[in-house]
Design a protein around this motif. Structure first.
Motif, PDB file in Angstrom:
ATOM      1  N   LEU A   1       0.822  -1.202   0.000  1.00 26.55           N
ATOM      2  CA  LEU A   1       0.000   0.000   0.000  1.00 26.55           C
ATOM      3  C   LEU A   1       0.864   1.262   0.000  1.00 26.55           C
ATOM      4  CD1 LEU A   1      -2.687  -1.205   2.556  1.00 26.55           C
ATOM      5  CD2 LEU A   1      -3.099  -0.718   0.140  1.00 26.55           C
ATOM      6  N   LEU A   2       1.987   1.219   0.703  1.00 26.50           N
ATOM      7  CA  LEU A   2       2.875   2.388   0.744  1.00 26.50           C
ATOM      8  C   LEU A   2       3.629   2.567  -0.567  1.00 26.50           C
ATOM      9  CD1 LEU A   2       4.393   2.137   4.337  1.00 26.50           C
ATOM     10  CD2 LEU A   2       2.627   3.703   3.508  1.00 26.50           C
ATOM     11  N   ALA A   3       3.766   1.491  -1.336  1.00 29.28           N
ATOM     12  CA  ALA A   3       4.504   1.587  -2.600  1.00 29.28           C
ATOM     13  C   ALA A   3       3.715   2.317  -3.675  1.00 29.28           C
ATOM     14  CB  ALA A   3       4.873   0.189  -3.095  1.00 29.28           C
ATOM     15  N   ALA A   4       2.386   2.364  -3.520  1.00 28.23           N
ATOM     16  CA  ALA A   4       1.554   3.064  -4.509  1.00 28.23           C
ATOM     17  C   ALA A   4       1.717   4.564  -4.327  1.00 28.23           C
ATOM     18  CB  ALA A   4       0.097   2.651  -4.343  1.00 28.23           C
ATOM     19  N   ASP A   5       2.065   5.260  -5.407  1.00 34.22           N
ATOM     20  CA  ASP A   5       2.443   6.660  -5.292  1.00 34.22           C
ATOM     21  C   ASP A   5       1.487   7.647  -5.960  1.00 34.22           C
ATOM     22  OD1 ASP A   5       3.015   5.670  -7.743  1.00 34.22           O
ATOM     23  OD2 ASP A   5       5.123   6.267  -7.776  1.00 34.22           O
ATOM     24  N   VAL A   6       0.539   7.175  -6.767  1.00 33.19           N
ATOM     25  CA  VAL A   6      -0.427   8.068  -7.415  1.00 33.19           C
ATOM     26  C   VAL A   6      -1.826   7.520  -7.139  1.00 33.19           C
ATOM     27  CG1 VAL A   6       1.170   8.815  -9.213  1.00 33.19           C
ATOM     28  CG2 VAL A   6      -0.242   6.791  -9.592  1.00 33.19           C
ATOM     29  N   PRO A   7      -2.864   8.372  -7.188  1.00 35.50           N
ATOM     30  CA  PRO A   7      -4.210   7.922  -6.800  1.00 35.50           C
ATOM     31  C   PRO A   7      -4.684   6.659  -7.492  1.00 35.50           C
ATOM     32  CG  PRO A   7      -4.168  10.296  -6.999  1.00 35.50           C
ATOM     33  CD  PRO A   7      -2.830   9.823  -7.472  1.00 35.50           C
ATOM     34  N   ALA A   8      -4.476   6.554  -8.810  1.00 32.11           N
ATOM     35  CA  ALA A   8      -4.964   5.372  -9.531  1.00 32.11           C
ATOM     36  C   ALA A   8      -4.265   4.108  -9.031  1.00 32.11           C
ATOM     37  CB  ALA A   8      -4.745   5.539 -11.025  1.00 32.11           C
TER      38      ALA A   8
END
Length: 902
Positions: free
Chosen positions: A491-498
């Motif tokens: 979850l922390l690796a996701a960096d943009v809303p999509a």
């Protein structure tokens, strides 16, 4: 003070403290006289006024969950601070808070509130907070001083959830080091109170319950009968034979849904009588069994009776239901209908279901177990304990005499108590909590297994949550998410809303049960089914309710992460795997260059695809589920990964360095330039000359792989090693090092690796160098002492020295050392020779003049006195030229024959 009903409350007057002989000067807030726990409340108050810890045992229905917190509100030691009560289950937390608020004539969020995952109802005046287990851990981690909190109550502690055990350990640490005034109360219906009270050094109080007799029968299954069909028959029997509502305990939502469907069909097809009963049910061969003698309990199953209820209502009860549906189950039926409540073990304790007179118990529950296939602790259907079975049956006797059907054979024996989760789940989350707390020396009721805890720390290192055992900034952010460290890292690796929205979908998919009925190993097919469900289409092989639950969980994650983006409708081929790699960096895998169905994992193991795998041909994948087998693991669920993204986001996991390895065929070292991704070899080139330092390490590793027997052991060095092991056992005060195979292999780098300096082959090490390496850690004086205490040779009366053979038994323990010597050489010696400062007698192998064995003895004195005469008689004729004196005690020892003519 008056009760809510307007009547004077007996507890408004000072309560006698039977333990101290004084009167409590503060009143109880509400009318508690309707609860069995009421008689014990003065003792509870007095105990906590005198001591900071308490163990409270009270059976279901005693009122401990709702009456104890209310009774403590005005205790002087609380001084207006909060009470935090840990409730293991969300349904019970909401229900307990609601009931206490109702008793106070308030809404939830006033004096009484609750906090559970993704939901809370508390306000500025809240004094009692009912929280679930993860919430308590966060409270303790965020504020170790617990400012504003005066007491922590651990309800239903017998369930022994990992978070509950951790919460208690943290609370005890806070109490011991920071808050001596903090009160800790551990409450349960079925715990081992004596053991727990001894662990806490706390008083133990027990309350009587209030229950009516419950008759128990075992309801046999028919051949190959599914659980839902057996339960249906038991329900039909219960409705016809007993009054009141029926509570059915099932392991989980899946079984509840199946039985709901079966009952819906049965109720629609079978006519109802005017009284609302099923007409002419065909019951199985039910044999009533008296489980235990209860006063007033009937001796047999009652005959069918009619009910005045106008119909039957089937209601599910589990933790994922909306609040409105949960509240509906916990309230009496407004229209008087009989109810069948299909519940998980959430109904086992802490919540009261009005009107229940019959319990039908499957004997199963969903409990977490570590699943090595997924790397998570997953809920498995397991057999309940005897304590849980008794507690479930007791639910039938809360309002009147009741009946319990058990859907397992009477001959089946259950374990007495539930095993603690800490002993059987994956511990990465616990390791993260301990790292954040800054200490692993907490007092647990049952300490975490060291192996599982070490494995959890290893995983956290891979996830960059720990560095040298310390919590990293990333680890702190992962902890704050309150989920498994793997999912938190993703979850922390996701960096943009999509991408965050997609990560929320993945978190929900990975945590949930499989929504597809097919055996496909593609995670993408699960996500595509979820996307289709959101568009109103459900694939033929998908489970609609499972997809609905996954969608709801994903929404909760988006809300938690404040992600306003809608979940994507479609994604690129590698999108899922690129995110999943952050949760499973140890399971990133590359296709084997010679076998396209095999993959090498980053953790060094090998895995293989199904024969009909959808993933066939993918060069890189990441596995969310594996079945570990003896040779290659089986890839159960995976997604493709983009190598370019791996090189960008996992750059530190790639390496390109010279390595020296042992070539088993050539029995020599090879120097190579190796490119790797963790344990995956990407490319190998010859590097030419072998680096000496790497060579020594590689040769040492080869010995570890091949075993100590490849080293050049001489007979003398082998005997010296055995002598050391013997002396280590005989004379522990010497402090000699352990030279067992296990100890030497574990310390090769310390004692052997320096001896390989400048060598490139194993056979370049000779026996003298090996001897010096082995003895290098022992100083000269101690070596001399060893030779004195365990000599290689010993002088015998003949004037010669004879060798002593030292031995170890099959278990590596010292065997008696052997001195083989001719009988004539011991004449005149009365006692057995000894070594090791006289502690150890030698085992004498007495030989004939021709070197043949005559006798084995460790008692030479007894041999001369009792056996020698027989030996002399036999040997004198066979060896006439050798002396055989009548008096061996005083004869002269010799190794020679008699002179000629004598």
């Amino acid at each position: 003070m008056r009760s809510l009903s307007g009547e004077a409350h007996p507890a408004a007057h000072p309560q006698p403290d039977r333990r101290r002989g004084v009167l409590l000067s503060y009143p109880l807030r509400v009318n508690t006289t309707a609860f069995p726990i009421s008689e014990l409340l003065p003792d509870i108050l007095a105990s906590l006024a005198a001591q900071p810890r308490l163990v409270l045992e009270a059976p279901p229905g005693a009122g401990k969950t709702t009456q104890v917190p209310l009774a403590l509100l005005d205790a002087p030691w609380l001084a207006g601070r909060k009470i935090v009560m840990l409730e293991p289950r969300r349904v019970a937390a909401r229900a307990a808070a609601g009931f206490m608020a109702q008793q106070l004539g308030e809404a939830v969020g006033g004096t009484v509130g609750y906090r559970i995952r993704f939901e809370h109802k508390v306000g500025p005046t809240t004094r009692i907070e009912v929280v679930t287990e993860g919430i308590l851990t966060r409270m303790l981690q965020d504020d170790p001083l617990l400012e504003g909190v005066g007491a922590i109550l651990f309800d239903e502690f017998h369930e022994r959830h990992l978070a509950g055990d951790l919460g208690l350990a943290l609370a005890l640490d806070v109490q011991a080091g920071l808050r001596e005034d903090l009160r800790i109360v551990v409450m349960s219906a079925t715990l081992d109170g004596e053991r727990l009270a001894a662990f806490l050094a706390a008083p133990r109080l027990s309350s009587a319950g209030r229950s009516f007799p419950v008759e128990i029968a075992h309801f046999p299954a028919r051949r190959d009968e599914a659980l839902e069909q057996q339960a249906r028959r038991a329900i039909e029997q219960a409705l016809a034979a007993h009054p009141g509502d029926v509570l059915v305990f099932l392991p989980g939502r899946r079984e509840i849904a199946k039985l709901e469907s079966v009952l819906a069909e049965a109720l629609s097809q079978r006519p109802l009588s005017a009284a609302g009963e099923l007409l002419s049910p065909q019951f199985g061969h039910l044999a009533p069994i008296r489980a235990r003698a209860l006063p007033g309990a009937p001796d047999a199953i009652p005959s069918p009776r009619k009910s005045a209820a106008p119909g039957i209502e089937v209601l599910p009860l589990h933790g994922d239901l909306p609040i409105e549906q949960q509240s509906r189950v916990l309230q009496p039926a407004s229209d008087g209908r009989r109810r069948i409540v299909l519940a998980t073990n959430v109904a086992e304790s802490s919540v009261t279901l009005p009107g229940v007179r019959v319990v039908i118990d499957s004997g199963l529950a969903r409990e977490p177990r570590f699943d090595p296939n997924s790397g998570f602790s997953r809920l498995d259907s397991v057999t309940i304990s005897q304590a849980s079975a008794d507690q479930r049956a007791g639910r039938a006797g809360r309002v009147a005499e009741g009946f319990a059907y058990r859907l397992w054979p009477q001959s089946q024996r259950l374990e007495g108590q539930r095993k603690p989760e800490i002993a059987q789940v994956e511990l990465a989350a616990l390791a993260l909590e301990l790292a954040a707390w800054g200490s692993s020396e907490l007092r647990f009721v049952d300490p975490p297994p060291s192996g599982a805890l070490a494995a959890g720390r290893d995983l956290l290192q891979r996830l960059d949550a720990l560095s040298d055992g310390k919590l990293t900034a990333r680890g702190s952010r992962m902890l704050a998410l309150g989920t498994h460290p793997r999912l938190a890292a993703m979850l922390l690796a996701a960096d943009v809303p999509a991408r965050i929205a997609l990560a929320c979908d993945l978190a929900a998919l990975v945590e949930a049960r499989d929504p597809l009925r097919s055996r496909s190993d593609a995670l993408a097919e699960r996500w595509q089914a979820l996307a289709a469900f959101r568009n109103g289409r459900v694939p033929a092989d998908a489970n609609r309710s499972a997809l609905a639950a996954i969608d709801a969980a994903a929404k909760q994650w988006r809300r938690r992460l404040r992600c306003a983006a809608s979940p994507p409708v479609s994604v690129p081929a590698h999108a899922l795997g690129d995110l999943l790699a952050h949760a499973f960096p140890d399971r990133i895998a590359k296709q084997h260059p010679q076998d396209p169905r095999r993959y090498q994992l980053a953790n060094g193991r090998m895995a293989r695809l199904f024969d009909d795998s959808v993933l066939y041909g993918e060069p890189w994948i990441v596995a969310s589920e594996l079945r570990f087998e003896a040779k290659d693991a089986l890839l159960l669920r995976a997604a493709p990964v983009d190598e370019a993204l791996l090189r960008a986001e996992f750059a530190t996991h790639f390496s390109d360095a010279d390595e020296v390895r042992w070539d088993a065929e050539k029995r020599a070292l090879r120097s190579e330039r190796v490119e790797r991704f963790d344990g995956i070899v990407l490319a190998v080139k010859s590097a030419g000359r072998v680096d000496p330092a790497q060579a020594a390490r590689a040769l040492t590793a080869a010995v570890r792989e091949l075993g100590l027997t490849v080293l050049p052991w001489s007979d003398g060095l082998s005997q010296w090693r055995i002598r050391m092991q013997c002396l280590r056992s005989w004379m522990p005060e010497l402090g000699l090092p352990d030279l067992s195979d296990a100890a030497l292999l574990a310390s090769l780098e310390r004692w052997l690796q320096p001896a390989f300096a400048g060598k490139t082959r194993l056979d370049a090490l000779d026996s003298a160098e090996l001897a010096e390496a082995l003895k290098s850690g022992i100083d000269w004086n101690l070596r001399q002492r060893i030779d004195q205490l365990a000599p290689t040779r010993i002088a015998v009366p003949s004037g010669l020295e004879r060798a002593i053979e030292y031995r170890l038994d099959d278990h590596g323990e010292p065997a008696p050392p052997v001195l083989a010597v001719k009988l004539q050489e011991l004449f005149g010696l009365a006692q057995t020779p000894r070594i090791a400062d006289g502690r150890v007698p030698l085992l004498l192998h007495l030989l004939s003049p021709g070197g043949k064995p005559l006798q084995v003895t460790a008692d030479l004195h007894n041999f001369w006195a009792s056996t020698y005469a027989e030996v002399r008689k036999e040997m004198k004729g066979r060896y006439p030229r050798h002396p055989w004196p009548d008096d061996p005690w005083n004869a002269v020892a010799t190794h020679r024959a008699k002179p000629r003519g004598t």
